[in-house]
Design a protein around this motif. Structure first.
Motif, PDB file in Angstrom:
ATOM      1  N   ALA A  94     -67.114   5.669 -74.263  1.00 52.69           N
ATOM      2  CA  ALA A  94     -66.909   7.090 -74.573  1.00 52.69           C
ATOM      3  C   ALA A  94     -68.200   7.730 -75.072  1.00 52.69           C
ATOM      4  CB  ALA A  94     -65.806   7.236 -75.613  1.00 52.69           C
ATOM      5  N   ARG A  95     -68.988   6.970 -75.812  1.00 57.49           N
ATOM      6  CA  ARG A  95     -70.274   7.479 -76.300  1.00 57.49           C
ATOM      7  C   ARG A  95     -71.173   7.887 -75.128  1.00 57.49           C
ATOM      8  NH1 ARG A  95     -73.509   6.847 -80.904  1.00 57.49           N
ATOM      9  NH2 ARG A  95     -71.835   5.658 -81.888  1.00 57.49           N
ATOM     10  N   TYR A  98     -69.727  10.945 -73.195  1.00 55.54           N
ATOM     11  CA  TYR A  98     -69.907  12.222 -73.893  1.00 55.54           C
ATOM     12  C   TYR A  98     -71.271  12.827 -73.574  1.00 55.54           C
ATOM     13  CZ  TYR A  98     -70.237  15.585 -77.739  1.00 55.54           C
ATOM     14  OH  TYR A  98     -70.392  16.728 -78.482  1.00 55.54           O
ATOM     15  N   GLU A  99     -72.305  12.030 -73.695  1.00 56.55           N
ATOM     16  CA  GLU A  99     -73.653  12.541 -73.401  1.00 56.55           C
ATOM     17  C   GLU A  99     -73.766  12.975 -71.939  1.00 56.55           C
ATOM     18  OE1 GLU A  99     -78.328  11.037 -73.284  1.00 56.55           O
ATOM     19  OE2 GLU A  99     -76.785   9.768 -74.205  1.00 56.55           O
ATOM     20  N   LEU A 102     -71.542  16.168 -71.252  1.00 57.02           N
ATOM     21  CA  LEU A 102     -72.073  17.334 -71.957  1.00 57.02           C
ATOM     22  C   LEU A 102     -73.349  17.842 -71.300  1.00 57.02           C
ATOM     23  CD1 LEU A 102     -71.701  19.182 -74.431  1.00 57.02           C
ATOM     24  CD2 LEU A 102     -73.109  17.574 -75.732  1.00 57.02           C
ATOM     25  N   ILE A 146     -75.696  11.073 -81.035  1.00 57.76           N
ATOM     26  CA  ILE A 146     -74.357  11.238 -81.597  1.00 57.76           C
ATOM     27  C   ILE A 146     -74.400  10.814 -83.059  1.00 57.76           C
ATOM     28  CG2 ILE A 146     -71.962  10.445 -81.527  1.00 57.76           C
ATOM     29  CD1 ILE A 146     -72.216  10.134 -78.538  1.00 57.76           C
ATOM     30  N   LEU A 149     -68.840   9.260 -84.404  1.00 60.00           N
ATOM     31  CA  LEU A 149     -67.884   8.984 -83.331  1.00 60.00           C
ATOM     32  C   LEU A 149     -66.721   8.231 -83.962  1.00 60.00           C
ATOM     33  CD1 LEU A 149     -68.651   7.641 -79.775  1.00 60.00           C
ATOM     34  CD2 LEU A 149     -66.806   6.665 -81.138  1.00 60.00           C
ATOM     35  N   PHE A 169     -66.184  13.594 -81.714  1.00 55.74           N
ATOM     36  CA  PHE A 169     -67.631  13.450 -81.619  1.00 55.74           C
ATOM     37  C   PHE A 169     -68.319  14.501 -82.479  1.00 55.74           C
ATOM     38  CE2 PHE A 169     -65.876  12.180 -77.485  1.00 55.74           C
ATOM     39  CZ  PHE A 169     -66.499  10.969 -77.238  1.00 55.74           C
ATOM     40  N   ASP A 197     -66.665  18.029 -81.235  1.00 57.10           N
ATOM     41  CA  ASP A 197     -65.684  18.045 -80.149  1.00 57.10           C
ATOM     42  C   ASP A 197     -64.634  16.974 -80.382  1.00 57.10           C
ATOM     43  OD1 ASP A 197     -66.843  19.980 -78.060  1.00 57.10           O
ATOM     44  OD2 ASP A 197     -68.539  18.630 -78.385  1.00 57.10           O
ATOM     45  N   TRP A 199     -62.333  15.067 -77.725  1.00 64.00           N
ATOM     46  CA  TRP A 199     -62.056  14.886 -76.301  1.00 64.00           C
ATOM     47  C   TRP A 199     -60.982  13.816 -76.133  1.00 64.00           C
ATOM     48  CZ3 TRP A 199     -67.324  14.771 -73.194  1.00 64.00           C
ATOM     49  CH2 TRP A 199     -67.921  16.042 -73.285  1.00 64.00           C
ATOM     50  N   LEU A 214     -61.473  12.499 -68.479  1.00 68.45           N
ATOM     51  CA  LEU A 214     -61.361  13.480 -69.558  1.00 68.45           C
ATOM     52  C   LEU A 214     -60.248  14.471 -69.202  1.00 68.45           C
ATOM     53  CD1 LEU A 214     -62.486  14.702 -72.197  1.00 68.45           C
ATOM     54  CD2 LEU A 214     -64.124  15.997 -70.800  1.00 68.45           C
ATOM     55  N   THR A 217     -60.080  18.931 -73.945  1.00 69.86           N
ATOM     56  CA  THR A 217     -61.210  19.135 -74.856  1.00 69.86           C
ATOM     57  C   THR A 217     -60.785  20.071 -75.978  1.00 69.86           C
ATOM     58  OG1 THR A 217     -62.052  21.022 -73.586  1.00 69.86           O
ATOM     59  CG2 THR A 217     -62.900  18.848 -73.001  1.00 69.86           C
TER      60      THR A 217
END
Length: 219
Positions: A94-95, A98-99, A102, A146, A149, A169, A197, A199, A214, A217
């Motif tokens: 997930a980390r 996310y990047e 985004l 991040i 998390l 996040f 966020d 998510w 996803l 959000t």
């Protein structure tokens, strides 16, 4: 007798006396003796602060949510449906997701987003990207990292084997909005902003497709 000879006899007598005294104190070693037995330290292994009890709490779950909570029960059900599932590994994925998502959104890369977003989320992202393009605006963003998390919530539908995990996040990035001439109309390229966020990712447990999608959000 001369004086040197008398002195020699006195010294010899003293030496014999000292040898006898040492024999009485230290003892003697004559003939064969067994070698000294080395002291063997007992090896009890590393000290354990706790013993792992079979059937006890799953640390892969309780490290992220409260034991006995609805989220913990949902995560346990996911593991029953898919024994290889790991909460910690999911959060690691997930980390990275996310990047990637985004930054793809900020740059308007629709093709990069599509495989990882549910249809309704994709429609929302596309609408925002389209509006920016129509106004001649673009985003120049750089991901810093991040800061936080955490697993926010989890649910599992046993009828469909559908799992949903919500992750909170707190990301850090620099971001500016530029017009069609490349001029900055909003933001500061040297200012690091925090973005919060929540998510929600979803997947059918036990399926051959390992990717989480996803599906929602929020802030």
């Amino acid at each position: 007798m001369n004086s040197p000879f008398i002195s020699l006899l006195v010294l010899a007598g003293i030496a014999i006396f000292l040898i006898l005294r040492l024999r009485n104190v230290l003892g003697t070693r004559d003939g064969f003796e067994k070698p000294p037995v080395a002291r063997v330290e007992s090896k009890s292994g590393p000290r354990r602060d706790f013993e792992v009890i079979e059937g006890g709490p799953d640390r892969d779950i309780t490290d992220h949510v409260d034991d006995g909570s609805d989220a913990a029960k949902a995560l346990a059900a996911m593991k029953l449906a898919e024994p290889g599932f790991s909460v910690s590994e999911f959060l690691g994925g997930a980390r990275g997701a996310y990047e990637m998502i985004l930054m793809a959104f900020e740059s308007g890369d629709v093709d990069a987003l599509r495989p990882f977003l549910a249809d309704d989320v994709m429609d929302t992202f596309e609408d925002v990207i389209r509006q920016r393009e129509e106004q001649g605006l673009s985003i120049d963003a750089s991901f810093v990292g991040i800061r936080e998390l955490t697993l926010h919530d989890a649910s599992f539908d046993r009828d469909t084997s559908t799992a949903e995990i919500a992750v909170r996040f707190v990301g850090e990035l620099t971001s500016v909005v530029r017009n069609s001439d490349g001029e900055i109309v909003e933001g500061d390229p040297t200012e690091i902003k925090r973005q919060r966020d929540v998510w929600t990712f979803s997947r059918a447990m036990g399926s051959s497709d390992p990717n989480w999608i996803l599906v929602a959000t929020g802030g």
